[in-house]
Design a protein around this motif. Structure first.
Motif, PDB file in Angstrom:
ATOM      1  N   ARG A  83      35.066  25.935  31.724  1.00 41.77           N
ATOM      2  CA  ARG A  83      33.910  25.285  32.330  1.00 41.77           C
ATOM      3  C   ARG A  83      33.456  25.976  33.605  1.00 41.77           C
ATOM      4  N   PHE A  84      34.323  26.817  34.205  1.00 42.25           N
ATOM      5  CA  PHE A  84      33.980  27.546  35.429  1.00 42.25           C
ATOM      6  C   PHE A  84      34.369  29.011  35.234  1.00 42.25           C
ATOM      7  N   PRO A  85      33.576  29.771  34.520  1.00 40.09           N
ATOM      8  CA  PRO A  85      33.969  31.148  34.185  1.00 40.09           C
ATOM      9  C   PRO A  85      33.983  32.102  35.369  1.00 40.09           C
ATOM     10  N   GLU A  86      33.334  31.748  36.474  1.00 42.61           N
ATOM     11  CA  GLU A  86      33.275  32.691  37.593  1.00 42.61           C
ATOM     12  C   GLU A  86      34.513  32.631  38.479  1.00 42.61           C
ATOM     13  N   ASN A  87      35.390  31.661  38.287  1.00 43.65           N
ATOM     14  CA  ASN A  87      36.569  31.496  39.139  1.00 43.65           C
ATOM     15  C   ASN A  87      37.850  31.753  38.340  1.00 43.65           C
ATOM     16  N   ILE A  88      38.876  32.179  39.075  1.00 36.10           N
ATOM     17  CA  ILE A  88      40.222  32.355  38.518  1.00 36.10           C
ATOM     18  C   ILE A  88      41.087  31.227  39.050  1.00 36.10           C
ATOM     19  N   LEU A  89      41.591  30.377  38.158  1.00 33.49           N
ATOM     20  CA  LEU A  89      42.416  29.254  38.598  1.00 33.49           C
ATOM     21  C   LEU A  89      43.739  29.727  39.193  1.00 33.49           C
ATOM     22  N   CYS A  90      44.364  30.674  38.541  1.00 38.31           N
ATOM     23  CA  CYS A  90      45.669  31.150  39.001  1.00 38.31           C
ATOM     24  C   CYS A  90      45.890  32.558  38.455  1.00 38.31           C
ATOM     25  N   GLU A  91      46.595  33.347  39.207  1.00 42.72           N
ATOM     26  CA  GLU A  91      46.919  34.705  38.759  1.00 42.72           C
ATOM     27  C   GLU A  91      48.349  35.042  39.135  1.00 42.72           C
ATOM     28  N   PHE A  92      48.997  35.804  38.275  1.00 40.86           N
ATOM     29  CA  PHE A  92      50.375  36.232  38.461  1.00 40.86           C
ATOM     30  C   PHE A  92      50.398  37.754  38.384  1.00 40.86           C
ATOM     31  N   GLN A  93      50.805  38.381  39.496  1.00 41.93           N
ATOM     32  CA  GLN A  93      50.893  39.828  39.543  1.00 41.93           C
ATOM     33  C   GLN A  93      52.336  40.257  39.324  1.00 41.93           C
ATOM     34  N   ALA A  94      52.517  41.265  38.481  1.00 42.17           N
ATOM     35  CA  ALA A  94      53.865  41.744  38.168  1.00 42.17           C
ATOM     36  C   ALA A  94      54.484  42.403  39.393  1.00 42.17           C
ATOM     37  N   GLU A  95      55.778  42.146  39.629  1.00 41.14           N
ATOM     38  CA  GLU A  95      56.490  42.731  40.759  1.00 41.14           C
ATOM     39  C   GLU A  95      57.345  43.927  40.345  1.00 41.14           C
ATOM     40  N   ASP A  96      58.036  43.807  39.232  1.00 37.90           N
ATOM     41  CA  ASP A  96      58.942  44.873  38.803  1.00 37.90           C
ATOM     42  C   ASP A  96      58.409  45.651  37.604  1.00 37.90           C
ATOM     43  N   ASN A  97      57.709  44.965  36.697  1.00 41.10           N
ATOM     44  CA  ASN A  97      57.260  45.590  35.461  1.00 41.10           C
ATOM     45  C   ASN A  97      55.739  45.674  35.472  1.00 41.10           C
TER      46      ASN A  97
END
Length: 662
Positions: free
Chosen positions: A464-478
């Motif tokens: 319903r809100f395509p312009e926003n990112i609710l949450c993101e997870f960035q890889a630390e080791d891989n």
């Protein structure tokens, strides 16, 4: 010489030097002379002046009883003792002539007669009071190079600095300077480090910098002015002049502790995973031992009863015995061409919409690129084509509750299409990164869209809100690409559900917390590298395809189920099926659930065969030769029966699974 000559000489001298014999000089304010020096030699006069001054100096220094008002009223007289010793004897002698005595020429000099110099005693002037700051400012002292310089004034410390005073073992206070000068790099104004690229160095001129900053400065200086110079004193410098320093009172950031903490955190996480794996292996061994114990008890009862078939009539758990299971085999049903252009990679079936889609390359020159071909499952006839992107399609996902189809290609965006209108409804981006995988959640999170990028990052969107990112997870080791994402619905073990993320070299489960939508990642106990991942919602099983590695010389098809041991998510492996030795192409196997059994179907690349493995029997039940590479396999359940659709480079093979009792 006669008096006439002397008077004439005086008159001539007055005519030549009128300013010396002016009325101002004759009417001098000097006190009356006390005595006259008979000797007119300049050396003798200078010696006498020094003797007189030495005799008068103690008296002037000892007299400290004068008041401040007397020093203010006679400022000029207070300065005369200092001025008298600085004037050359010859000049002062000629500047103050005596009218009562006729001048005589000096010895050895042929010049007009001038009056001899008269040495006068300075008045006994009181010294200014030492406690008066005004007199100290007005007094002009004579600076001598032989006397030691006065001590430098220290900067007054603040209250915080006064508290930082430390005492040495001898009892002397040590002043700790609280200024930042000398503690940071003058180029970037950041603290130095004990090691690494920004460690403390100095140039030949002695100025201190961070190593990375001064190297960058010297390169930029050479580029602009063709000369490498110090940024502070502009002295010529080269890279050879850079010297590492080991200072004692320089504040530096100790990054070793941070790195040790990070290494300890990774080590703790690894040990936790290994402990969960060991507990899982122990649990599986205990379960196997229990089953063997039950079989042993049954065999004992069978022997005591004199033999018979009643002991193996059924299973206490309600499952059928191995001899009662049906045997399934695959038969070719149909082989049709999707397109003439090679480029088919992904195949997906939706039971909710009763629709089969396959990715392909566009056959129209007017719209180059890639898209999806819709196929009717009952008749397996190709339908209309939907153009989706300009690059190769990597992943496709259906929405179970909405008429939506999401497509992820090698572009930096994920597109959502409406199945009914075949139009793009929205697009999702993630910081201009290449998105390789996509998935749509179900049940209460039906509006959630998952995306995986090329560097291991995972993003959660709201449709319903395509312009926003609710949450993101960035890889630390891989940092390997995310090739598949699968949502896991809530069940008895995971009450809030989660989602599985498969990278090329790691498999991670993100579990949702019970009170919020925060996902906690946990790396599962499976060794890669991986080729694909598929999740069956009905059986709640995960099928993973892994490439060969030094520990496993053959490729593997790993079938397991998510579980928890001491609160840590793990993957309980039910079966491990070994495949080909070489896997140069990324292919996707599939699992087919029949009754209370599971069939695993995959492609063997080295032998070019389609293989089917029975999990309950733990054996390979069928192999079929295939001339083309099968990139993806998808189970299709219809009213007519169970089918398997296999996708090649430009064709689709349809196999029907028939059962038979032994």
């Amino acid at each position: 010489m006669s008096e006439t000559d002397s008077e004439g000489g005086t008159e001539n001298e007055s005519a030549v030097y009128p300013e010396i014999y002016s009325s101002d000089s004759r009417e001098s304010d000097q006190p009356a002379p006390r005595r006259r020096n008979s000797d007119s030699d300049p050396d003798v006069m200078l010696q006498g002046m020094e003797n007189e001054y030495d005799a008068l100096e103690p008296e002037a220094n000892e007299d400290d009883s004068s008041t401040e008002e007397e020093a203010i009223l006679n400022p000029i007289e207070a300065q005369e003792p200092a001025l008298e010793i600085q004037v050359q004897p010859d000049e002062e002698a000629y500047d103050q002539p005596n009218e009562n005595q006729e001048p005589e020429p000096p010895r050895g000099l042929q010049m007009p007669r001038v009056p001899p110099p008269i040495l006068v005693d300075p008045p006994n002037l009181p010294s200014p009071p030492r406690t008066s700051p005004r007199n100290q400012g007005d007094e002009q002292e004579v600076i001598s190079l032989e006397t030691p310089s006065p001590p430098k004034k220290r900067k007054r410390l603040s209250a915080a600095a006064d508290k930082s005073l430390k005492k040495s073992p001898e009892g002397k206070a040590i002043v700790v300077d609280d200024e930042d000068d000398g503690l940071t790099c003058p180029i970037c104004l950041d603290s130095w480090e004990m090691s690494g690229d920004h460690r403390l160095v100095s140039l030949r001129c002695g100025h201190l910098f961070g190593e990375s900053c001064i190297r960058r400065w010297l390169n930029e200086s050479q580029r602009q002015s063709s000369v490498k110079v110090c940024p502070q004193c502009k002295t010529k410098a080269t890279f050879r002049d850079i010297r590492h320093l080991y200072a004692k009172r320089i504040q530096m950031l100790d990054t070793d502790i941070r790195e040790q903490l990070e290494a300890e955190r990774r080590r703790t996480h690894t040990l936790t995973t290994e402990l969960a794996t060991a507990k899982l292996a122990h649990t599986l061994t205990a379960e196997k031992l229990m089953l063997l114990q039950k079989d042993y008890e049954r065999l004992k009862e069978l022997v005591r009863a004199g033999g018979g078939r009643g002991a193996f009539g059924g299973d206490a758990s309600g499952q059928k015995s191995i001899h009662q299971l049906a045997t399934y085999r695959l038969y070719m049903e149909k082989n049709f061409e999707i397109t003439r252009e090679p480029g088919c990679r992904v195949l997906l079936y939706s039971a909710k919409h009763s629709l089969l889609v396959a990715s392909q390359k566009s056959a129209q020159n007017l719209f180059p690129g890639y898209g999806v071909r819709f196929i009717d499952p009952p008749s397996f006839k190709p339908l209309h084509f939907l153009h989706t992107s300009a690059l190769l399609i990597r992943d496709i996902a259906f929405s179970e509750s909405q008429h939506l189809l999401t497509v992820a290609s090698r572009e930096p965006k994920i597109k959502i299409f409406d199945i009914r209108t075949r139009l793009c409804s929205s697009m999702f981006t993630a910081h201009d990164k290449m998105l390789w995988s996509c998935a749509l959640d179900r049940n209460e999170r039906e509006h959630f869209l998952y995306g995986g990028d090329l560097r291991g990052g995972v993003y959660i969107y709201d449709l319903r809100f395509p312009e926003n990112i609710l949450c993101e997870f960035q890889a630390e080791d891989n940092f390997s690409p995310v090739i598949h994402i699968v949502p896991v619905p809530p069940n008895k073990v995971f009450t809030s559900g989660g989602f599985l993320v498969c990278q090329l070299t790691a498999l991670t489960f993100y579990e949702y917390a019970a009170a919020s939508d925060t996902a906690v990642p946990t790396r599962l106990n499976v060794e890669g590298p991986f080729l694909s991942m598929q999740y069956d919602v009905v059986q709640d099983t995960v099928l993973i395809s892994a490439r060969s590695n030094p520990n496993f010389p053959q490729s593997r098809f790993i079938l397991g189920r998510l579980d928890k041991i001491d609160g840590t998510p793990v993957l309980k492996v039910k079966a491990t099926i070994y495949g080909s030795k070489a896997t140069p192409i990324m292919t996707r196997p599939t699992q087919l659930g029949v009754e209370d059994n599971t069939l695993v179907v995959g492609y063997l690349q080295d032998s070019k065969q389609l293989m089917m493995h029975d999990v309950r029997r733990e054996e390979r039940v069928q192999t079929m030769p295939v001339n083309e590479v099968i990139y993806d396999i998808c189970p299709v359940a219809t009213q007519a029966g169970s089918y398997l659709a296999a996708l090649t480079d430009n064709k689709c093979r349809v196999y029907k699974a028939n059962s038979s009792m032994r």
